[in-house]
Scaffold this motif. Sequence first.
Motif, PDB file in Angstrom:
ATOM      1  N   LEU A 171    -114.321 -99.804  48.794  1.00 39.27           N
ATOM      2  CA  LEU A 171    -114.576-101.214  48.536  1.00 39.27           C
ATOM      3  C   LEU A 171    -113.509-101.833  47.638  1.00 39.27           C
ATOM      4  O   LEU A 171    -113.314-103.043  47.641  1.00 39.27           O
ATOM      5  CB  LEU A 171    -115.966-101.389  47.908  1.00 39.27           C
ATOM      6  CG  LEU A 171    -117.145-101.094  48.840  1.00 39.27           C
ATOM      7  CD1 LEU A 171    -118.447-101.128  48.062  1.00 39.27           C
ATOM      8  CD2 LEU A 171    -117.187-102.081  49.996  1.00 39.27           C
ATOM      9  N   ARG A 174    -108.215-103.661  49.405  1.00 38.23           N
ATOM     10  CA  ARG A 174    -108.200-104.942  50.087  1.00 38.23           C
ATOM     11  C   ARG A 174    -108.351-104.767  51.599  1.00 38.23           C
ATOM     12  O   ARG A 174    -108.998-105.583  52.273  1.00 38.23           O
ATOM     13  CB  ARG A 174    -106.883-105.681  49.788  1.00 38.23           C
ATOM     14  CG  ARG A 174    -106.751-106.166  48.366  1.00 38.23           C
ATOM     15  CD  ARG A 174    -105.402-106.831  48.122  1.00 38.23           C
ATOM     16  NE  ARG A 174    -105.234-108.024  48.947  1.00 38.23           N
ATOM     17  CZ  ARG A 174    -104.197-108.850  48.837  1.00 38.23           C
ATOM     18  NH1 ARG A 174    -103.236-108.595  47.963  1.00 38.23           N
ATOM     19  NH2 ARG A 174    -104.101-109.909  49.612  1.00 38.23           N
ATOM     20  N   GLU A 176    -110.102-102.864  53.275  1.00 43.66           N
ATOM     21  CA  GLU A 176    -111.464-102.644  53.762  1.00 43.66           C
ATOM     22  C   GLU A 176    -111.984-103.868  54.508  1.00 43.66           C
ATOM     23  O   GLU A 176    -112.885-103.770  55.345  1.00 43.66           O
ATOM     24  CB  GLU A 176    -112.397-102.288  52.605  1.00 43.66           C
ATOM     25  CG  GLU A 176    -113.802-101.880  53.035  1.00 43.66           C
ATOM     26  CD  GLU A 176    -113.840-100.562  53.789  1.00 43.66           C
ATOM     27  OE1 GLU A 176    -114.914-100.223  54.301  1.00 43.66           O
ATOM     28  OE2 GLU A 176    -112.804 -99.868  53.861  1.00 43.66           O
ATOM     29  N   GLY A 177    -111.390-105.031  54.232  1.00 39.66           N
ATOM     30  CA  GLY A 177    -111.783-106.254  54.929  1.00 39.66           C
ATOM     31  C   GLY A 177    -111.452-106.245  56.409  1.00 39.66           C
ATOM     32  O   GLY A 177    -111.918-107.110  57.157  1.00 39.66           O
ATOM     33  N   TRP A 194    -120.992-104.411  49.551  1.00 41.74           N
ATOM     34  CA  TRP A 194    -119.980-105.081  48.732  1.00 41.74           C
ATOM     35  C   TRP A 194    -120.626-105.931  47.641  1.00 41.74           C
ATOM     36  O   TRP A 194    -120.221-105.902  46.477  1.00 41.74           O
ATOM     37  CB  TRP A 194    -119.097-105.940  49.631  1.00 41.74           C
ATOM     38  CG  TRP A 194    -118.007-106.688  48.915  1.00 41.74           C
ATOM     39  CD1 TRP A 194    -116.759-106.227  48.611  1.00 41.74           C
ATOM     40  CD2 TRP A 194    -118.071-108.030  48.431  1.00 41.74           C
ATOM     41  NE1 TRP A 194    -116.040-107.201  47.965  1.00 41.74           N
ATOM     42  CE2 TRP A 194    -116.813-108.316  47.838  1.00 41.74           C
ATOM     43  CE3 TRP A 194    -119.052-109.021  48.429  1.00 41.74           C
ATOM     44  CZ2 TRP A 194    -116.517-109.543  47.263  1.00 41.74           C
ATOM     45  CZ3 TRP A 194    -118.762-110.242  47.864  1.00 41.74           C
ATOM     46  CH2 TRP A 194    -117.514-110.502  47.287  1.00 41.74           C
ATOM     47  N   ARG A 198    -120.393-105.558  43.537  1.00 39.82           N
ATOM     48  CA  ARG A 198    -119.964-106.663  42.680  1.00 39.82           C
ATOM     49  C   ARG A 198    -121.044-107.045  41.662  1.00 39.82           C
ATOM     50  O   ARG A 198    -120.754-107.362  40.509  1.00 39.82           O
ATOM     51  CB  ARG A 198    -119.608-107.888  43.536  1.00 39.82           C
ATOM     52  CG  ARG A 198    -118.320-107.748  44.314  1.00 39.82           C
ATOM     53  CD  ARG A 198    -117.131-107.757  43.388  1.00 39.82           C
ATOM     54  NE  ARG A 198    -115.864-107.728  44.114  1.00 39.82           N
ATOM     55  CZ  ARG A 198    -114.678-107.722  43.529  1.00 39.82           C
ATOM     56  NH1 ARG A 198    -114.603-107.709  42.213  1.00 39.82           N
ATOM     57  NH2 ARG A 198    -113.572-107.689  44.251  1.00 39.82           N
ATOM     58  N   GLU A 223    -116.000-113.800  42.985  1.00 33.38           N
ATOM     59  CA  GLU A 223    -116.110-113.245  44.329  1.00 33.38           C
ATOM     60  C   GLU A 223    -117.534-113.399  44.882  1.00 33.38           C
ATOM     61  O   GLU A 223    -117.723-113.801  46.036  1.00 33.38           O
ATOM     62  CB  GLU A 223    -115.719-111.760  44.317  1.00 33.38           C
ATOM     63  CG  GLU A 223    -114.282-111.488  43.930  1.00 33.38           C
ATOM     64  CD  GLU A 223    -114.075-111.440  42.420  1.00 33.38           C
ATOM     65  OE1 GLU A 223    -112.920-111.273  42.004  1.00 33.38           O
ATOM     66  OE2 GLU A 223    -115.071-111.590  41.681  1.00 33.38           O
ATOM     67  N   TRP A 281    -117.007-112.673  52.916  1.00 36.06           N
ATOM     68  CA  TRP A 281    -116.674-111.477  52.133  1.00 36.06           C
ATOM     69  C   TRP A 281    -115.390-110.830  52.641  1.00 36.06           C
ATOM     70  O   TRP A 281    -114.632-110.261  51.844  1.00 36.06           O
ATOM     71  CB  TRP A 281    -117.835-110.493  52.090  1.00 36.06           C
ATOM     72  CG  TRP A 281    -117.930-109.451  53.142  1.00 36.06           C
ATOM     73  CD1 TRP A 281    -118.768-109.442  54.204  1.00 36.06           C
ATOM     74  CD2 TRP A 281    -117.186-108.227  53.232  1.00 36.06           C
ATOM     75  NE1 TRP A 281    -118.589-108.306  54.954  1.00 36.06           N
ATOM     76  CE2 TRP A 281    -117.624-107.537  54.384  1.00 36.06           C
ATOM     77  CE3 TRP A 281    -116.201-107.643  52.449  1.00 36.06           C
ATOM     78  CZ2 TRP A 281    -117.107-106.325  54.780  1.00 36.06           C
ATOM     79  CZ3 TRP A 281    -115.683-106.411  52.851  1.00 36.06           C
ATOM     80  CH2 TRP A 281    -116.121-105.763  53.993  1.00 36.06           C
ATOM     81  N   ARG A 282    -115.109-110.957  53.940  1.00 37.44           N
ATOM     82  CA  ARG A 282    -113.831-110.453  54.433  1.00 37.44           C
ATOM     83  C   ARG A 282    -112.679-111.265  53.839  1.00 37.44           C
ATOM     84  O   ARG A 282    -111.647-110.704  53.435  1.00 37.44           O
ATOM     85  CB  ARG A 282    -113.784-110.486  55.963  1.00 37.44           C
ATOM     86  CG  ARG A 282    -114.685-109.448  56.612  1.00 37.44           C
ATOM     87  CD  ARG A 282    -114.503-109.389  58.129  1.00 37.44           C
ATOM     88  NE  ARG A 282    -115.493-108.505  58.730  1.00 37.44           N
ATOM     89  CZ  ARG A 282    -115.384-107.196  58.799  1.00 37.44           C
ATOM     90  NH1 ARG A 282    -114.302-106.593  58.306  1.00 37.44           N
ATOM     91  NH2 ARG A 282    -116.335-106.459  59.364  1.00 37.44           N
ATOM     92  N   GLN A 285    -112.546-110.055  50.205  1.00 34.44           N
ATOM     93  CA  GLN A 285    -112.097-108.660  50.104  1.00 34.44           C
ATOM     94  C   GLN A 285    -110.592-108.564  50.367  1.00 34.44           C
ATOM     95  O   GLN A 285    -109.870-107.849  49.675  1.00 34.44           O
ATOM     96  CB  GLN A 285    -112.863-107.797  51.103  1.00 34.44           C
ATOM     97  CG  GLN A 285    -112.476-106.322  51.101  1.00 34.44           C
ATOM     98  CD  GLN A 285    -113.099-105.549  49.946  1.00 34.44           C
ATOM     99  OE1 GLN A 285    -113.998-106.050  49.277  1.00 34.44           O
ATOM    100  NE2 GLN A 285    -112.617-104.350  49.700  1.00 34.44           N
ATOM    101  N   PRO A 288    -108.542-110.958  47.040  1.00 40.69           N
ATOM    102  CA  PRO A 288    -109.268-111.095  45.769  1.00 40.69           C
ATOM    103  C   PRO A 288    -108.564-112.002  44.765  1.00 40.69           C
ATOM    104  O   PRO A 288    -109.223-112.569  43.896  1.00 40.69           O
ATOM    105  CB  PRO A 288    -109.333-109.650  45.258  1.00 40.69           C
ATOM    106  CG  PRO A 288    -108.192-108.951  45.924  1.00 40.69           C
ATOM    107  CD  PRO A 288    -108.085-109.580  47.275  1.00 40.69           C
TER     108      PRO A 288
END
Length: 393
Positions: A171, A174, A176-177, A194, A198, A223, A281-282, A285, A288
């Motif tokens: 996670l 980066r 991972e997106g 995710w 967070r 985020e 979230w993508r 991720q 950031p």
Amino acid sequence: MRIDTLRLINFRVFERFELRLEPTLTVLVGRNGAGKTTVLEGLAVALGAWVSGFSGIREDYPIPKSSARRVTAKTSTDLPTESTSYPVRVEAEGQLRDAAGGDARIAWARELRSVEGRTTSGEAVSLRDRAEATEQQLSSSTPTVLPVVAYYGTGRLWLHKREKRTEKRHLKSRLEGYHAALEAASDHKGFEAWMAWREEDRVQRLARAADEGRLLTEVRSPELEAVSTAASGCLEGAQRIYFSANHQELRVDFDNGTSIPFDALSDGQRNLIAVAADIAWRATQLNPHLGAAAPSEATGVVLIDEVDLHLHPAWQWRVLEDLTRTFPRIQFVVTTHSPQVMSSAPAGSVLQLDAEHQPLSGTGTTGNEADTDPLIRHDHPTGSPRALASAAA
């Protein structure tokens, strides 16, 4: 990132097909079997060349072997025979941000030459090289914006993407997106993991401040705020989406004071908020450094089959506006059968595929033009899209 032109050769129903996409939104309409979903599948194959260029991603989304166009012919005995046509080819042209921060034109292609063969990548080397160069820039001090790519199919409510690698070490990456981004399934477990990570980080920072004698009543997480704001902004009445540490689950708060577990929402609510949250979230991720602005600043290409899936007619009216407002720099390509969605689409964004699997001549239609189009009215014999939408509302 943006795709301007897609060409398909011997790909499922298409012998030869070319489509020019709008930079912000393209809405594909047509009767069942016209090839709307196939266009999205072709775009996913094209985008797979970008994703596979990153060393940490072992997914290349090849041309499916079942996608070769089937041709039926009669023999001298009048018995039909079936053959498959090769090569199966996907070509794309578009724009991609270069190292200097400008947009550069780029063209690439992928091909499957036989049933025993593998999808070629030689003609996609330019895009893969760009991906590799972009990955190398991630360790530099210069901020690098990674484009979002995602595909959401019609089975997204009951088909789930491959199990997310929920370990924190993944996670924190980066890239991972991009994991499972182009699988036509849902991934709310991914953004749930995710958001849990967070939220845990936020609570730990609050506890650490208390241990140090600093009195803090709240610790913000840009985020989390980005994902919550984007997802709830696409669902009427939603106030925020968050991971509840007490309940150990995703929950949604509504402006009428109710708080509902994500899994207890209606199909339409889960469908819409899951897609919006997954895109958000993508974007966060992958980028950031953009903080809460990631959903509004990230570029990319998002594909959604039947964007109106399980939505109430009143929500169908606003779904396109909500998505493009929340993610203004992302290029959306969606399909629909909904008269409400067609009528709410911006001028020039609706493109019809005819019975011969080809886009109708012209640059697209508006919702008003769709009202009188005989192809669409044939699918809705009781009236025009606007009339049907008004009755449904």
